[in-house]
Design an enzyme around this catalytic site. Structure first.
Site, PDB file in Angstrom:
ATOM      1  N   GLY A 113       0.687  -1.297   0.157  1.00 20.25           N
ATOM      2  CA  GLY A 113      -0.011  -0.035   0.163  1.00 20.25           C
ATOM      3  C   GLY A 113       0.846   1.253  -0.032  1.00 20.25           C
ATOM      4  CG  PHE A 114       4.298   1.148  -0.158  1.00 17.38           C
ATOM      5  CD1 PHE A 114       3.989   0.148  -1.457  1.00 17.38           C
ATOM      6  CD2 PHE A 114       5.174   0.444   0.931  1.00 17.38           C
ATOM      7  CE1 PHE A 114       4.649  -0.915  -1.646  1.00 17.38           C
ATOM      8  CE2 PHE A 114       5.624  -0.668   0.605  1.00 17.38           C
ATOM      9  CZ  PHE A 114       5.436  -1.513  -0.620  1.00 17.38           C
ATOM     10  N   GLY A 120       0.037   0.905  12.839  1.00 15.33           N
ATOM     11  CA  GLY A 120      -0.526  -0.125  13.082  1.00 15.33           C
ATOM     12  C   GLY A 120      -0.140  -1.318  13.895  1.00 15.33           C
ATOM     13  NE  ARG A 144       8.175  -6.847  22.517  1.00 15.88           N
ATOM     14  CZ  ARG A 144       7.123  -7.588  22.897  1.00 15.88           C
ATOM     15  NH1 ARG A 144       6.287  -7.098  23.766  1.00 15.88           N
ATOM     16  NH2 ARG A 144       6.989  -8.899  22.467  1.00 15.88           N
ATOM     17  CB  ILE A 145      12.282  -4.802  17.078  1.00 17.82           C
ATOM     18  CG1 ILE A 145      13.041  -3.711  17.376  1.00 17.82           C
ATOM     19  CG2 ILE A 145      11.873  -5.581  15.958  1.00 17.82           C
ATOM     20  CD1 ILE A 145      12.077  -2.547  16.511  1.00 17.82           C
ATOM     21  CD  GLN A 199       7.210  -2.915   7.192  1.00 18.06           C
ATOM     22  OE1 GLN A 199       7.344  -2.646   5.601  1.00 18.06           O
ATOM     23  NE2 GLN A 199       6.239  -2.497   7.833  1.00 18.06           N
ATOM     24  CD  GLU A 227       4.705   5.770   7.166  1.00 14.60           C
ATOM     25  OE1 GLU A 227       4.137   6.350   6.533  1.00 14.60           O
ATOM     26  OE2 GLU A 227       4.337   5.689   8.361  1.00 14.60           O
TER      27      GLU A 227
END
Lengths: 685, 197, 334
Positions: A223-224, A493, A574-575, A584, A651
């Site tokens: 989507g971006f 998200g 936190r990842i 990503q 992003e």
């Protein structure tokens, strides 16, 4: 590292995207785009189209159903005879086969009253005005101290103008919809980043109750930002289904995506930096010139990142926009930060060169203790750590800053660095978790996985929160019938959804404990809504940060640029899902490389469109353009942004990459390219 | 192979052999193989990204017997082609393999499929079937000694091509990935290329 | 796309008759260009005559040491052929530099020669184009022409020929074999294409129904020391911004023979004869290579946004000839 849970479905072709959902008796839609950039439709002659066997309908402004909700002009299809840009959908054919629909669309004859169009953005365009706010709702201008006086008095000054071209999101999956009406309820399989929001917006267009629209987006092919809000495709498909009484399938063609699915508008950005002899900034000014369509105002917030990046007592940021006869711009990966940081970070590189200070050191010297404009504390900020870690890993120490002096055979070589940032936010979302007597858990939330690995991340946090193995949990997303949730956008998200899911899991766990682990025959359910939690967040500055390092080689004969190495070091709380997060981040950096070297939608003023409107003319990075790209992160505790403490990394990867590459090109060649993309003709000597 | 149509017929009865199964269809000649697969055979694994041969998402494999042009030798794994530019009527008489046909009948993943999952060589997944089919054919091309623009030597004595990073990147450049999974795609393909006999 | 008939005639004569006998008929081989153009509405045949089973699909040696390449040979097979790789490396390199593996697997030699320009205005039927509609105008001159011609254009058309393979064939003095209603004939590649002049719609010297059946290469000789360099905006999978095919025969530091052809800069594969004339009998030095390039580019007529191609071509020619000759490059830049 947990593998992506939808991996097997995607590598086998089992995963179904919007257009691929079976629909018995479905008809096909082909859209007719306008061939003028401004004017009106005098008449539409559909007779030759209707004469083709298999054509069910030709929808035009003459016969289109009236849409009750025309608040979004991009969605008010065929409600007016006015044409706002070339490529705008002005009619559509519905037919029994794709081939017939396409042929019939070519037979629709439209008589236009053509008006002169203006499609050219200039820094001094008379139509430039100050919008009330910039995307999504930031203040248009900010100022502190006396920039003009401080700049004039500064020991070292940079005053440069940077240009980014129009760019298009181009997810590999074109926007597409399968639509069907059943007893007044509309069901659409749609390529969307946000089923909940889309359902509400589509309902408003058709004058329906939100519950009368169901949006399903099980798998979305990227989507971006372009799929962040409903586009013409879903409205057109729904309208065509209503008009014909049949289910309908519609996919935007790739060339049509240059007009109707959003894009990043071009920017002209003037950055002025003034610093004292110690390299500390005293004056910072970032002026942005932007364009939007005559239909909708969208002003990309390109100067907003400058407001929090570096300390300086005298500051100004401004945005001005002009309405042109061009397609409506919209979100494209890191709107604002992406083009804005290209300008700011390039200016910082020019300042470092002017001073003879190492560009990493320059940034370290200008770290602000609090948000420089609002005075708010940062919830967590480790840009300095990213810069130091990156410099160590990249082999930055001992770098000779002299430009144009390194050569290996026919290649000029250089390195560059830039900072990266992106806001860290969460939006209210709801989640539901149930457990059956057999110990099977079901997590439901109307999130969307557009390639981010959302399913996997939610599975991971649910397993952790519930204290059960992931194999005992099913995660359902991608359906507006599920508890409403934030869109997969703005890097919000994961933070938004994990918050709701963790909260719901926690509540369910309490219920199970209260029954000593005995689940009644009807199961147990817990529901969570994070609206109040998010509303209670303190007014602090929350951002992810990063440092981007680039190595380039430039062919001395041809100006061709190659990027052998990119390294991004990020601090993003936190990842949650390490493997998918790395993908990503690297994906964002790849898009940044593509932005730096390849991407441009070049407007032709003769016609008001982009002649290079396909993937052969609009270059995105191909395999051979991408060499070593690595993304790592440093440990960071984010104490405020929900129980997961995740900041969102969708992003930040694209932010700063182009500036790092441009800086490396300068280091290699001595040529400072301030307008993207950096193509070979700009480097040929 | 004689095909009986007159100059005025705009559609034909076709037999398409896909993943080992023969399908009989009547198709408008304008129907591409891609649309035949997706819209007429329910095989939606092959994707439409651009419909003009510019992205590779529609890549499928066809047997080397395509169009009887005496293509002796060449990759045994089949030829990768853009199904969006191949009219269905042109694809008669040749075996077609799509992403749905790569895994073993018992469901065991093709080594490339497994490697893509293992290396997270995908994100949104839309380009993925095309990447995998393309890579499968690429391995065969390299084994057959086909050079690429990245090959240091064109010398025919070189034998099977060693697939280093530069070779894989060049050979896979006909498959675009907007999510930017290239780095992991390279890793996945490299894993399989190393294992290949 | 209009509906169309589809025929697979039993032999070339029947195929030629089918096309000659119907104005809307056209030959179909690999389809990678034709199907694309049909989707764009640029090509609108009502009958496709599939010749893939009829065209010679092999590469055969010819007496004297040359090769006869069937027009039906797929690009990928051409590039992989050991005799092409050993004897005519410029040709293998040129083919491998073009398109993508998927497209090379489908595209035939004949189709590659006849592919149409990728000029953005030619490809868009909603815009004027003198090549599609003579007299309608050329918007490229005032519009997007960065990728278009600096040589051989006219006020009516500045389109470029997009083939890499054809550039190598031009340098190799290839001969094209054609079957037509009037019987078989052979012509040098240079006589296949027309310059646009005031009729850019006429791109080749072929008559309606003419079918290219083979391309013949002379014995390698010079060609064994040849190379192709393609410069483009992406590292791969992109049309050229400029390309050069070159072959050089140097003996004792003196140029005995040189072949140079340029791609992506002209409406047809551009044989750089002026450059070749300058080089004959000259020392194989960067300075002379530069002079040769300058002689060829003296007649260049660039447009505002593609003037960089003049410098680019010069630099690439000089570098390539230096590499082929084993000469040092230093001091060659003008």
């Amino acid at each position: 590292m947990t593998a992506r849970v939808d991996g097997p479905d995607k590598v086998t072709g089992r995963a179904r995207y919007a257009f691929e959902h079976p629909a018995d008796g479905a008809a096909y839609v082909w859209a007719v785009p306008s061939v003028i950039a401004r004017g009106t439709i005098r008449s539409v002659d559909a007779s030759r189209a209707l004469a083709l066997p298999g054509v069910l309908a030709v929808i035009t402004p003459d016969n289109a159903p009236r849409l009750p909700g025309t608040g979004d002009p991009e969605l008010a299809l065929f409600q007016t005879r006015a044409v706002a840009y070339r490529g705008q959908f002005v009619a559509a054919v519905v037919a029994g086969t794709l081939e017939t629909a396409r042929e019939a669309a070519g037979r629709v004859v439209i008589d236009y009253e053509r008006a002169p169009h203006d499609v050219t953005l200039t820094a001094s365009h008379p139509g430039l005005y100050k919008p009330d706010f910039v995307n999504p709702r930031y203040e248009t201008d900010t100022a502190a101290g006396d920039f003009d006086g401080a700049f004039a008095a500064a020991a070292v000054r940079v005053d440069a103008t940077y240009r980014t071209p129009a760019e298009h999101n181009h997810p590999m999956e074109p926007h597409a919809t399968v639509a069907a009406w059943q007893a007044g309820t509309l069901t659409v399989y749609d390529a969307t980043q946000g089923p909940s929001r889309a359902a509400g917006q589509i309902a408003a267009v058709f004058g329906l109750e939100p519950g009368q629209v169901r949006v399903i987006a099980e798998h979305v092919g990227g989507g971006f930002g372009a799929k962040g809000m409903p586009r013409a495709n879903v409205i057109l498909a729904a309208m065509a289904a209503r008009v014909t009484g049949r289910p309908v399938k519609f996919a935007v063609t790739r060339p049509q995506m240059f007009a109707v699915t959003g894009h990043r508008a071009p920017s002209i950005q003037r950055v002025r930096l003034g610093a004292g002899p110690d390299g500390r900034l005293t004056a910072v000014c970032h002026d942005v010139i932007d364009q939007t369509s005559t239909l909708k105002e969208f002003t990309e917030q390109s100067a907003v990142a400058t407001r929090h990046m570096y300390a300086a007592p005298h500051r100004r940021t401004t945005h001005r926009v002009v309405r042109l006869d061009v397609p409506t711009p919209s979100w494209m990966r890191a709107p604002g930060e992406c083009p804005g940081m290209f300008a700011l970070e390039s200016a910082m590189d020019e300042l470092a060169a002017a001073f003879g200070i190492d560009p990493v050191e320059l940034r370290l010297r200008n770290e602000p203790p609090v948000h420089p404009e609002t005075g708010q504390p940062f919830s967590s900020r480790h840009l300095a750590g990213c810069l130091r870690e990156g410099a160590a890993r990249f082999g930055w120490a001992g770098r000779d800053p002299a430009p144009g002096v390194r050569r290996e055979g026919r290649w000029l070589t250089g390195t560059g660095v830039a900072a990266s940032t992106y806001p860290a936010r969460a939006m209210p979302s709801q989640a539901r978790v149930t457990v059956s007597p057999s110990g099977r858990y079901q997590v439901s939330i109307a999130a969307a996985d557009i390639g981010t690995g959302a399913r996997t991340a939610l599975l991971a946090v649910a397993a952790e929160s519930l204290g059960v193995p992931a194999a005992a949990i099913d995660v359902s997303i991608g359906d507006s019938a599920l508890p409403p949730a934030m869109i997969a956008g703005g890097s919000m998200g994961t933070a938004s959804w994990t918050w709701a899911v963790i909260k719901a899991c926690g509540a369910l766990r309490d219920q199970v404990r209260a029954r000593d682990g005995a689940v009644p025959p009807g199961g147990l359910t817990a529901h969570a809504d994070t609206a109040a939690d998010i509303g209670a967040l303190p007014a602090h500055a929350r951002y992810a940060f990063g440092a981007q390092f680039a190595e380039v080689r430039v062919d001395a004969d041809t100006g061709e640029v190659r990027v052998p190495r990119l390294l991004g070091v990020f601090a993003a709380g936190r990842i949650v899902s390490p493997a998918q997060a790395r993908s990503q981040l690297i994906g964002g950096m790849t898009m940044g490389l593509s932005m730096a070297l390849h991407e441009e939608s070049a407007m032709d003023p003769q016609f008001g469109d982009y002649p290079n409107h396909d993937l052969a003319g609009y270059h995105i990075a191909a395999h051979a353009d991408v060499q070593d790209i690595d993304a790592v992160w440093i440990d960071e505790e984010e104490p405020e942004l929900g129980p997961a403490g995740a900041k969102g990394i969708g992003e930040v990867g694209i932010v700063g990459t182009a500036a790092a590459i441009a800086g490396a090109v300068y280091h290699a060649t001595g040529i400072r390219v301030r307008d993207l993309p950096i193509r070979l003709d700009k480097l040929l000597t | 192979m004689a095909r009986v149509t007159t100059a005025d017929d705009t559609s034909s009865e076709l037999s398409l052999r896909v993943n080992g199964t023969a399908h009989r269809l009547r198709l408008d000649h304008r129907t591409t193989l891609l649309d035949a697969l997706r819209e007429h055979l329910g095989l939606t694994g092959t994707k439409k990204g651009c419909d003009h041969g510019q992205c590779g998402a529609c890549t499928v494999l066809v047997d080397t017997g395509l169009a009887d042009t005496g293509l002796a030798g060449g990759p045994a794994s089949g030829r990768r082609v853009n199904s969006c530019l191949l009219l269905a009527v042109m694809a008669q008489g040749t075996g077609i393999t799509t992403i749905e046909g790569l895994a073993a009948p018992d469901g065991e993943l093709h080594p490339l499929q497994a490697a893509f999952v293992e290396r997270d060589a995908l994100q949104c997944g839309y380009c993925t079937p095309g990447q995998i089919c393309s890579a499968a054919a690429m391995l065969g091309e390299a084994a057959a000694g086909w050079p690429s623009a990245a090959s240091a030597s064109l010398s025919p004595q070189a034998g099977p091509v060693t697939l280093d990073a530069a070779e894989i990147r060049e050979r896979m450049s006909g498959n675009l990935c907007r999510c930017g999974a290239y780095v992991n795609i390279l890793a996945a393909i490299t894993d399989v290329a190393r294992e290949a006999p | 796309m209009r509906p169309f008939g589809y025929l697979t005639p039993p032999d070339p004569a029947a195929a030629i008759a089918a096309v000659t006998g119907r104005p809307g008929a056209t030959f179909l081989a690999g389809g990678t260009n034709l199907v694309d153009l049909m989707k764009l509405g640029v090509a609108t045949p009502d009958l496709l005559v599939d010749v893939t089973g009829l065209l010679p699909g092999r590469i055969e040696p010819v007496p004297g040491g040359g090769l006869r390449i069937g027009a039906g040979v797929r690009n990928s097979d051409l590039a992989a052929d050991p005799r092409v790789r050993a004897g005519f490396p410029v040709l293998a390199q040129a083919v491998l530099a073009g398109a993508s593996a998927q497209l090379r697997n489908m595209a035939t030699v004949g189709g590659n020669l006849l592919q149409r320009t990728r000029c953005l205005y030619f490809q868009d039927v909603t815009k004027p184009c003198n090549k599609r509609v003579p007299g309608s105008g050329c918007p490229a001159r005032a519009g997007d022409h960065r990728n278009l011609a600096i040589l051989g254009g006219s006020p009516h058309c500045v389109a470029t020929h997009p083939s890499d393979m054809a550039v190598a064939l031009a340098a190799l003095d290839a001969v094209v074999h054609v079957e037509g209603a009037a019987g078989p004939r052979a012509l040098p590649l240079g006589e296949l294409y027309r310059l646009p002049g005031d009729r850019p719609d006429r791109e080749t010297t072929l008559e309606r129904g003419d079918l290219i059946t083979a391309v013949e290469l002379p014995a390698p000789g010079l060609a064994a020391r040849s190379a192709y360099r393609k410069v483009r905006d992406r590292a791969s999978y992109a049309f050229g911004v400029a390309s050069v095919a070159a072959a050089l025969d140097v003996d004792g530091g003196v140029i005995r023979d040189a072949r140079i052809a340029l791609g992506a800069v002209a409406p047809l594969p551009w044989r750089a004869r002026a450059a070749e004339r300058v080089l004959a009998g000259r020392p194989a030095t960067a300075e002379w290579f530069g002079r040769a390039a300058d002689a060829e580019l003296a007649e260049a007529a660039p447009l505002p946004d593609n003037a960089f191609k003049v410098t680019l071509v010069r630099n690439v020619v000089v570098r390539m000839l230096c590499e082929l000759a084993g000469t040092e490059l230093a001091g060659a830049a003008s």
